[in-house]
Design an enzyme around this catalytic site. Sequence first.
Site, PDB file in Angstrom:
ATOM      1  N   CYS A  31       0.731  -1.276   0.250  1.00 17.54           N
ATOM      2  CA  CYS A  31      -0.384   0.000   0.183  1.00 17.54           C
ATOM      3  C   CYS A  31       0.986   1.120  -0.007  1.00 17.54           C
ATOM      4  O   CYS A  31       1.525   1.040   0.466  1.00 17.54           O
ATOM      5  CB  CYS A  31      -0.734  -0.272   1.090  1.00 17.54           C
ATOM      6  SG  CYS A  31      -1.693   1.493   1.351  1.00 17.54           S
ATOM      7  N   HIS A  89       0.503  -2.861   6.600  1.00 24.38           N
ATOM      8  CA  HIS A  89      -0.692  -2.569   7.170  1.00 24.38           C
ATOM      9  C   HIS A  89      -1.908  -3.578   6.826  1.00 24.38           C
ATOM     10  O   HIS A  89      -3.362  -3.084   7.546  1.00 24.38           O
ATOM     11  CB  HIS A  89      -0.670  -0.910   7.600  1.00 24.38           C
ATOM     12  CG  HIS A  89      -1.129  -0.302   6.453  1.00 24.38           C
ATOM     13  ND1 HIS A  89      -0.193  -0.358   5.348  1.00 24.38           N
ATOM     14  CD2 HIS A  89      -1.839   0.169   5.979  1.00 24.38           C
ATOM     15  CE1 HIS A  89      -0.492   0.318   4.796  1.00 24.38           C
ATOM     16  NE2 HIS A  89      -2.374   0.516   5.369  1.00 24.38           N
ATOM     17  N   CYS A 106      -6.663  -3.235   3.665  1.00 26.81           N
ATOM     18  CA  CYS A 106      -7.363  -1.996   3.585  1.00 26.81           C
ATOM     19  C   CYS A 106      -7.432  -1.363   2.570  1.00 26.81           C
ATOM     20  O   CYS A 106      -8.082  -0.931   2.449  1.00 26.81           O
ATOM     21  CB  CYS A 106      -5.162  -1.647   3.715  1.00 26.81           C
ATOM     22  SG  CYS A 106      -5.523   0.564   3.820  1.00 26.81           S
TER      23      CYS A 106
HETATM   24  N1  APR Z   1      -3.672  13.751 -10.875  1.00 27.12           N
HETATM   25  C1  APR Z   1      -4.171  12.930 -10.754  1.00 27.12           C
HETATM   26  N2  APR Z   1      -3.344  10.904 -10.369  1.00 27.12           N
HETATM   27  C2  APR Z   1      -2.432  10.858  -9.273  1.00 27.12           C
HETATM   28  C3  APR Z   1      -1.390  12.439  -9.801  1.00 27.12           C
HETATM   29  C4  APR Z   1      -2.687  13.529 -10.235  1.00 27.12           C
HETATM   30  N3  APR Z   1      -1.602  14.771 -10.178  1.00 27.12           N
HETATM   31  N4  APR Z   1      -0.705  11.597  -8.867  1.00 27.12           N
HETATM   32  C5  APR Z   1      -0.823  10.628  -7.976  1.00 27.12           C
HETATM   33  N5  APR Z   1      -1.732  10.003  -8.715  1.00 27.12           N
HETATM   34  C6  APR Z   1      -2.235   8.722  -9.149  1.00 27.12           C
HETATM   35  C7  APR Z   1      -1.766   7.564  -9.027  1.00 27.12           C
HETATM   36  O1  APR Z   1      -1.031   7.138 -10.922  1.00 27.12           O
HETATM   37  C8  APR Z   1      -2.062   6.434  -8.525  1.00 27.12           C
HETATM   38  O2  APR Z   1      -2.315   5.771 -10.142  1.00 27.12           O
HETATM   39  O3  APR Z   1      -2.686   7.776  -7.994  1.00 27.12           O
HETATM   40  C9  APR Z   1      -2.432   7.051  -7.938  1.00 27.12           C
HETATM   41  C10 APR Z   1      -2.071   6.262  -6.534  1.00 27.12           C
HETATM   42  O4  APR Z   1      -2.659   4.947  -6.224  1.00 27.12           O
HETATM   43  P1  APR Z   1      -1.203   3.914  -5.295  1.00 27.12           P
HETATM   44  O5  APR Z   1       0.062   4.494  -5.370  1.00 27.12           O
HETATM   45  O6  APR Z   1      -1.359   2.596  -5.806  1.00 27.12           O
HETATM   46  O7  APR Z   1      -1.633   4.162  -3.761  1.00 27.12           O
HETATM   47  P2  APR Z   1      -2.880   3.681  -3.090  1.00 27.12           P
HETATM   48  O8  APR Z   1      -2.217   3.211  -2.061  1.00 27.12           O
HETATM   49  O9  APR Z   1      -3.711   4.245  -3.839  1.00 27.12           O
HETATM   50  O10 APR Z   1      -2.780   5.121  -1.841  1.00 27.12           O
HETATM   51  C11 APR Z   1      -3.682   6.269  -2.342  1.00 27.12           C
HETATM   52  O11 APR Z   1      -4.635   6.176  -0.203  1.00 27.12           O
HETATM   53  O12 APR Z   1      -4.598   5.486   1.756  1.00 27.12           O
HETATM   54  C12 APR Z   1      -4.118   6.648   1.014  1.00 27.12           C
HETATM   55  O13 APR Z   1      -1.540   6.910   1.935  1.00 27.12           O
HETATM   56  C13 APR Z   1      -2.459   6.810   0.940  1.00 27.12           C
HETATM   57  O14 APR Z   1      -1.899   8.473   0.151  1.00 27.12           O
HETATM   58  C14 APR Z   1      -2.317   7.400  -0.380  1.00 27.12           C
HETATM   59  C15 APR Z   1      -3.596   7.020  -0.994  1.00 27.12           C
HETATM   60 ZN    ZN Z   2      -3.118   1.121   3.270  1.00 23.94          ZN
END
Ligand code: APR
Ligand code: ZN
Length: 367
Positions: free
Chosen positions: A40, A61, A168
């Site tokens: 995550c 987590h 999660c």
């Molecule tokens: N605009 C649109 N999408 C974006 C941007 C942006 N400026 N910046 C990043 N992204 C997209 C990424 O391409 C990715 O697909 O946001 C997504 C984030 O997904 P993951 O990296 O898989 O993260 P995830 O585990 O889903 O968590 C996302 O939720 O629980 C919280 O701490 C966690 O802050 C984090 C968020």
């Molecule tokens: Zn998480």
Amino acid sequence: MKARAAVLFEVGQKLEIRDVEVQSPQAGEVLIRMAAGGVCHSDLHVMTGHLVATLPAILGHEGSGVVEAVGPGVTSVRPGDHVIPLWRLSCGECEYCTGGRPALCPAGTQIRMTGRLLDGSSRFKLNGQEIKHFAGVSSFSEYTVVPEKSALKIPNDLPLDRAALLGCAVITGVGAAINAAQVKPGSSVVVFGTGGVGLNVVQGAAIAGAEKIVAVDLLDSKLEYARQFGATHTVNASKGNPVEQVRGLTGGRGVDYAFEVIGHPATMRQAYDCLAKRGMAVIVGVTPMTMEVSVPVMSLVFEERVLTGSVYGSSRPRLDILKLIDLYRAGKLKLDELLTRSYPFEQINEAYAALERGEVARSVVTF
Ligand code: APR
Ligand code: ZN
Ligand code: ZN
């Protein structure tokens, strides 16, 4: 006993796999042999210092495993039971627990902030040095110890790698749509960021019967996944102003619900700016403690917009995760499609590099 575990010693470093000493479970605690740990973004936030945790700690987590042993007084699980460790401990008795919002329980905050179990000590040691528990779970370890109240028994016939994601990504995302926003049938929704958690907001909105679901991401590959999870429209934010594009898709009206699932003030503001009158923006992404987001006051007053957030899907995990399992079995919740990659535990840093590169919907490490 000894266990191989992924330890973060300092912010900015990679995880180091070490043989840590795991003490036996004390009264009211459960020793779990982990089967899978979910990769995550919140752990990555800890590695980069974006999210504060007491270190050194065993991260992870999200996960699933099998109960190996229980401490004195434990009655709800026994050795051999399959469990999901819940990353927000809840006491079951405070005003938030009894009021249906266990994720807001102060006991969860205590474990999260101290990195120690409820008696104020840790069950992990390395060469005599105390190693902290992350979020009271530490799923990136062959064995972990959690409070009984954090060990949720699940059916033994559910595949453990898929079950891990429920702890999660799925509960956080689906819960944000169903519990926090209470998305209504026929409504319109935008989801900023369709990674592991955001895809679950998309499928939560679809389950709730939203008519229009717009996914916004920077990567076309993520937008492809979003379509699979129920998005009716997609917007690549790297190709023009996403707010204008989303408003354009609603004839200028704006959407009823907007979710930010990335963790940047700028995209939080973009999500808010997509709202129709009386629309609600729900923040799921996390930022460093000092970050702020500002919105025009008069849109709160004259348009009655709402800006709020959601932790752990605003869920009652002991009820909601079992309901999600039923939905999965009924073919209404996508878990198999979410699990796009599985890594051997030893390749955990590679799994995080792939997450950073945006290659996966969700991945797990397996033990
Ligand atoms: N605009 C649109 N999408 C974006 C941007 C942006 N400026 N910046 C990043 N992204 C997209 C990424 O391409 C990715 O697909 O946001 C997504 C984030 O997904 P993951 O990296 O898989 O993260 P995830 O585990 O889903 O968590 C996302 O939720 O629980 C919280 O701490 C966690 O802050 C984090 C968020
Ligand atoms: Zn998480
Ligand atoms: Zn409580």
